[in-house]
Design a protein around this motif. Structure first.
Motif, mmCIF file in Angstrom:
data_model
loop_
_atom_site.group_PDB
_atom_site.id
_atom_site.type_symbol
_atom_site.label_atom_id
_atom_site.label_comp_id
_atom_site.label_asym_id
_atom_site.label_seq_id
_atom_site.Cartn_x
_atom_site.Cartn_y
_atom_site.Cartn_z
ATOM 1 N N ARG A 44 -6.907 11.116 6.339
ATOM 2 C CA ARG A 44 -7.473 10.040 6.769
ATOM 3 C C ARG A 44 -7.326 9.766 8.166
ATOM 4 N NH1 ARG A 44 -7.301 5.585 1.945
ATOM 5 N NH2 ARG A 44 -7.900 7.075 0.221
ATOM 6 N N ARG A 45 -8.412 9.269 8.907
ATOM 7 C CA ARG A 45 -7.949 8.727 10.287
ATOM 8 C C ARG A 45 -6.676 7.810 10.303
ATOM 9 N NH1 ARG A 45 -12.708 6.076 13.812
ATOM 10 N NH2 ARG A 45 -12.463 4.404 12.445
ATOM 11 N N GLY A 46 -5.963 8.076 11.369
ATOM 12 C CA GLY A 46 -4.652 7.242 11.360
ATOM 13 C C GLY A 46 -3.235 7.897 10.798
ATOM 14 N N ASP A 47 -3.725 8.682 9.859
ATOM 15 C CA ASP A 47 -2.569 9.763 9.317
ATOM 16 C C ASP A 47 -2.358 10.874 9.951
ATOM 17 O OD1 ASP A 47 -2.214 7.727 7.305
ATOM 18 O OD2 ASP A 47 -3.677 8.787 5.705
ATOM 19 N N THR A 48 -1.044 11.388 9.892
ATOM 20 C CA THR A 48 -0.449 12.267 10.336
ATOM 21 C C THR A 48 -0.520 13.453 9.350
ATOM 22 O OG1 THR A 48 1.887 11.801 10.185
ATOM 23 C CG2 THR A 48 0.552 11.633 12.529
ATOM 24 N N PRO A 49 -0.301 14.739 9.345
ATOM 25 C CA PRO A 49 -0.164 15.731 8.454
ATOM 26 C C PRO A 49 1.257 15.187 7.501
ATOM 27 C CG PRO A 49 -0.562 16.967 10.306
ATOM 28 C CD PRO A 49 -0.603 15.478 10.931
ATOM 29 N N ALA A 50 0.977 15.725 6.179
ATOM 30 C CA ALA A 50 2.013 15.164 5.314
ATOM 31 C C ALA A 50 3.466 15.859 5.831
ATOM 32 C CB ALA A 50 1.792 15.524 3.802
ATOM 33 N N ALA A 51 4.637 15.078 5.898
ATOM 34 C CA ALA A 51 5.782 15.466 6.301
ATOM 35 C C ALA A 51 6.468 16.242 5.014
ATOM 36 C CB ALA A 51 6.623 14.485 6.818
ATOM 37 N N GLU A 52 7.492 17.136 5.408
ATOM 38 C CA GLU A 52 8.227 17.921 4.396
ATOM 39 C C GLU A 52 9.202 16.922 3.794
ATOM 40 O OE1 GLU A 52 9.472 21.574 5.762
ATOM 41 O OE2 GLU A 52 7.507 22.301 6.713
ATOM 42 N N LYS A 53 8.982 15.872 3.102
ATOM 43 C CA LYS A 53 9.985 15.162 2.311
ATOM 44 C C LYS A 53 9.379 14.727 1.169
ATOM 45 C CE LYS A 53 7.873 10.910 4.182
ATOM 46 N NZ LYS A 53 7.287 10.384 3.056
ATOM 47 N N ASP A 54 10.256 13.837 0.305
ATOM 48 C CA ASP A 54 9.750 13.172 -0.763
ATOM 49 C C ASP A 54 8.500 12.403 -0.834
ATOM 50 O OD1 ASP A 54 11.331 14.844 -2.193
ATOM 51 O OD2 ASP A 54 13.041 13.228 -2.385
ATOM 52 N N GLN A 55 7.759 12.172 -1.771
ATOM 53 C CA GLN A 55 6.715 11.285 -1.572
ATOM 54 C C GLN A 55 7.372 9.740 -1.673
ATOM 55 O OE1 GLN A 55 3.941 13.586 -4.405
ATOM 56 N NE2 GLN A 55 2.575 12.323 -3.439
ATOM 57 N N GLU A 56 6.584 8.972 -1.329
ATOM 58 C CA GLU A 56 6.883 7.506 -1.278
ATOM 59 C C GLU A 56 5.762 6.792 -1.804
ATOM 60 O OE1 GLU A 56 10.007 5.711 2.048
ATOM 61 O OE2 GLU A 56 7.770 6.237 2.859
ATOM 62 N N ILE A 57 5.830 5.785 -2.614
ATOM 63 C CA ILE A 57 4.869 4.768 -3.093
ATOM 64 C C ILE A 57 5.348 3.457 -2.429
ATOM 65 C CG2 ILE A 57 4.030 3.328 -5.073
ATOM 66 C CD1 ILE A 57 4.679 5.754 -6.910
ATOM 67 N N MET A 58 4.461 3.003 -1.598
ATOM 68 C CA MET A 58 4.739 1.862 -0.775
ATOM 69 C C MET A 58 3.669 0.922 -1.373
ATOM 70 S SD MET A 58 5.046 3.406 2.925
ATOM 71 C CE MET A 58 6.145 2.425 3.665
ATOM 72 N N LEU A 59 4.250 -0.587 -1.808
ATOM 73 C CA LEU A 59 3.371 -1.495 -2.521
ATOM 74 C C LEU A 59 3.470 -2.971 -1.823
ATOM 75 C CD1 LEU A 59 2.602 -1.863 -6.376
ATOM 76 C CD2 LEU A 59 3.208 -3.859 -4.945
ATOM 77 N N ALA A 60 2.617 -3.517 -1.221
ATOM 78 C CA ALA A 60 2.787 -4.906 -0.679
ATOM 79 C C ALA A 60 1.793 -5.913 -1.753
ATOM 80 C CB ALA A 60 2.427 -4.803 0.789
ATOM 81 N N LEU A 61 2.809 -6.796 -2.228
ATOM 82 C CA LEU A 61 2.273 -7.880 -2.836
ATOM 83 C C LEU A 61 1.755 -9.091 -2.168
ATOM 84 C CD1 LEU A 61 1.498 -8.587 -5.870
ATOM 85 C CD2 LEU A 61 3.714 -9.155 -6.435
ATOM 86 N N LEU A 62 0.813 -9.487 -1.982
ATOM 87 C CA LEU A 62 0.178 -10.786 -1.454
ATOM 88 C C LEU A 62 -0.167 -11.580 -2.240
ATOM 89 C CD1 LEU A 62 0.262 -8.263 0.583
ATOM 90 C CD2 LEU A 62 -2.094 -9.091 1.506
ATOM 91 N N LEU A 63 0.639 -12.787 -2.433
ATOM 92 C CA LEU A 63 0.437 -13.916 -3.484
ATOM 93 C C LEU A 63 -0.198 -15.284 -2.743
ATOM 94 C CD1 LEU A 63 3.438 -13.291 -5.595
ATOM 95 C CD2 LEU A 63 1.027 -12.400 -5.962
ATOM 96 N N ASP A 64 -1.231 -15.697 -3.332
ATOM 97 C CA ASP A 64 -1.728 -17.123 -2.598
ATOM 98 C C ASP A 64 -0.572 -18.212 -3.499
ATOM 99 O OD1 ASP A 64 -2.909 -19.585 -2.794
ATOM 100 O OD2 ASP A 64 -4.775 -18.800 -3.703
ATOM 101 N N THR A 65 -0.107 -19.036 -2.681
ATOM 102 C CA THR A 65 0.998 -19.747 -3.237
ATOM 103 C C THR A 65 0.521 -21.265 -3.053
ATOM 104 O OG1 THR A 65 2.421 -19.711 -0.974
ATOM 105 C CG2 THR A 65 2.914 -18.163 -3.032
ATOM 106 N N SER A 66 -0.836 -21.476 -3.068
ATOM 107 C CA SER A 66 -1.405 -22.644 -3.059
ATOM 108 C C SER A 66 -1.229 -23.588 -4.213
ATOM 109 C CB SER A 66 -2.979 -22.721 -2.647
ATOM 110 O OG SER A 66 -3.731 -21.993 -3.644
ATOM 111 N N ASN A 67 -1.520 -24.740 -4.506
ATOM 112 C CA ASN A 67 -1.239 -25.483 -5.654
ATOM 113 C C ASN A 67 -1.484 -25.022 -6.828
ATOM 114 O OD1 ASN A 67 0.312 -27.784 -4.804
ATOM 115 N ND2 ASN A 67 -1.196 -29.287 -4.314
ATOM 116 N N SER A 68 -2.887 -24.345 -6.896
ATOM 117 C CA SER A 68 -3.418 -23.847 -8.294
ATOM 118 C C SER A 68 -2.862 -22.756 -8.716
ATOM 119 C CB SER A 68 -5.017 -23.818 -7.952
ATOM 120 O OG SER A 68 -5.313 -22.840 -7.024
ATOM 121 N N MET A 69 -1.920 -22.052 -8.213
ATOM 122 C CA MET A 69 -1.051 -20.645 -8.174
ATOM 123 C C MET A 69 -0.066 -20.470 -9.016
ATOM 124 S SD MET A 69 -3.526 -18.301 -7.514
ATOM 125 C CE MET A 69 -4.849 -19.557 -8.401
#
Length: 390
Positions: A35-60
């Protein structure tokens, strides 16, 4: 004869080239193009990167409760992932909150709670510290902020995910969600949207559109639904083994004692939702994703063979301070062996426990809960990176 001799000389070189070609295909993505913005896959173990974005307003409040009570179940699913060659990917999790009146208006009511990290105790600690108040929920802004602030991998082989949860229109705020989601697509990050309310309302307020831009999953959940645990006959034994496991963690360094206390504190936080949830955390602690080399000498020696020699005497537990270096090495080796045995036993009990829970849960579907929805989306999107669960 000269021609034959030359060909024979060439064979070792050819074998070397073929070997190098085989090495470079380790854990490559399904598609050869990047994909645009990616470089070829490096010779390393794969990673799973997960960002959790939580609404912390009153109703949550219900959403935050689900996240707290289901963290370790999601972690255990991530830990079970395998690369195409059978290797296990490393896991990093980040946490953001948004929509809380206590947050800075200048920052768009967005705060990075934790950057991408493999310190799971830290993620648990930060998650349990979240409170709700207010507010103004700007989805486009929090997505944009996480894309700019986090150190996302540039490898096309890695699975990079954002899960954003909330209940206000996806269109609110000074940053267009389309702009943010397009940026995510360019970085190879998949946006998954979780609307806390009815499916149709989430669709009508653009939550589904946000997911569609990056090929992510749109989900609707009932945020106030309580997590239901199924007690198993193995929970008590896993709990006892967890206590034994904790005894194998030997702190060192300026923050070691504090981090050791934090480990126990997060056990207690998990237990606040019952013994079954504490068992889920203990299972996580028996996997490769629970790493503490920054404060635990057993893990540290796996990364650095000289970690024991480097450790300062005054920053070690009392029982180790009078030991010689060789005695310390022997002690850590003993604890490492003990840990492996305990972790293996927990894993064996975990399999039996899961079989029991699966049987008991057949009449009680988990649809509509945060963890089940996240796990389903993760597994679906992981196939594009040749990750599997078997």
């Amino acid at each position: 004869m000269k021609t034959i001799y030359t060909s024979i000389q060439f064979l070792p070189r050819l074998a070397t080239v073929l070997l190098l070609l085989l090495v470079t295909v380790h854990c490559q993505p399904v598609h050869s193009e990047n994909r645009r913005g990616d470089t070829p896959a490096a010779e390393k173990d794969q990673e799973i990167m997960l960002a959790l974005l939580l609404d912390t307003s009153n109703s949550m409040d219900g959403l935050i409760e689900q996240a707290k009570s289901q963290l370790w179940k999601v972690v255990n699913e991530l830990a079970a992932a395998k690369c195409a060659d059978g290797a296990k990917p490393s896991i990093k999790i980040a946490l953001y909150e948004y929509g809380n009146d206590n947050l800075s208006p200048q920052e768009g009511y967005v705060r990075q709670v934790s950057g991408l990290t493999d310190d799971l105790d830290l993620i648990s600690e930060k998650l349990f510290a979240l409170t709700t108040n207010g507010g103004e929920e700007y989805c486009g802004k929090v997505i944009q902020t996480s894309l700019h602030q986090l150190v996302w991998s540039k490898s096309a082989a890695d699975l990079k995910l954002i899960f954003i949860a909330g209940n206000e229109p996806f269109t609110q705020g000074p940053v267009s969600f389309r702009q943010s989601c397009t940026l995510a697509k360019e970085k190879g990050v998949v946006i998954n949207t979780i609307f806390c309310g009815s499916f149709d309302e989430g669709t009508n307020t653009s939550w589904q559109s946000g997911a569609t831009i990056t090929g992510g999953t749109y989900i609707s959940i009932e945020q106030n639904q309580k997590t239901v645990y199924i007690p198993s006959p193995y929970d008590e034994k896993i709990d006892a083994l967890n206590d034994q496991l904790n005894d194998t963690y030997i702190y060192y360094g300026s923050s070691g004692k504090t981090k050791k206390a934090a480990q126990i504190a997060q056990d207690n936080n998990a237990e606040s939702y019952g013994q079954s949830n504490k068992a889920e955390r203990a299972i996580s602690k028996s996997t490769h994703v629970y790493k503490n080399s920054t404060w635990d000498l057993v893990d540290a020696t796996k990364d650095d063979s000289k970690a024991i020699e480097k450790a300062k005497t005054e920053e070690l537990p009392d029982e180790m301070k009078s030991m010689s270096v060789e005695q310390r090495k022997s002690y850590i080796k003993e604890k490492s062996t003990e840990r492996q045995q305990i972790q293996t036993e927990i894993q064996e009990l975990s399999k039996k426990r899961q079989e029991y829970i699966t049987t008991q849960a057949k009449q009680n579907g988990e649809a509509g809960m945060l963890d089940a929805s996240m796990i389903q989306a993760i597994k679906k999107q992981a196939t594009a990176k040749k990750l599997r669960w078997q």
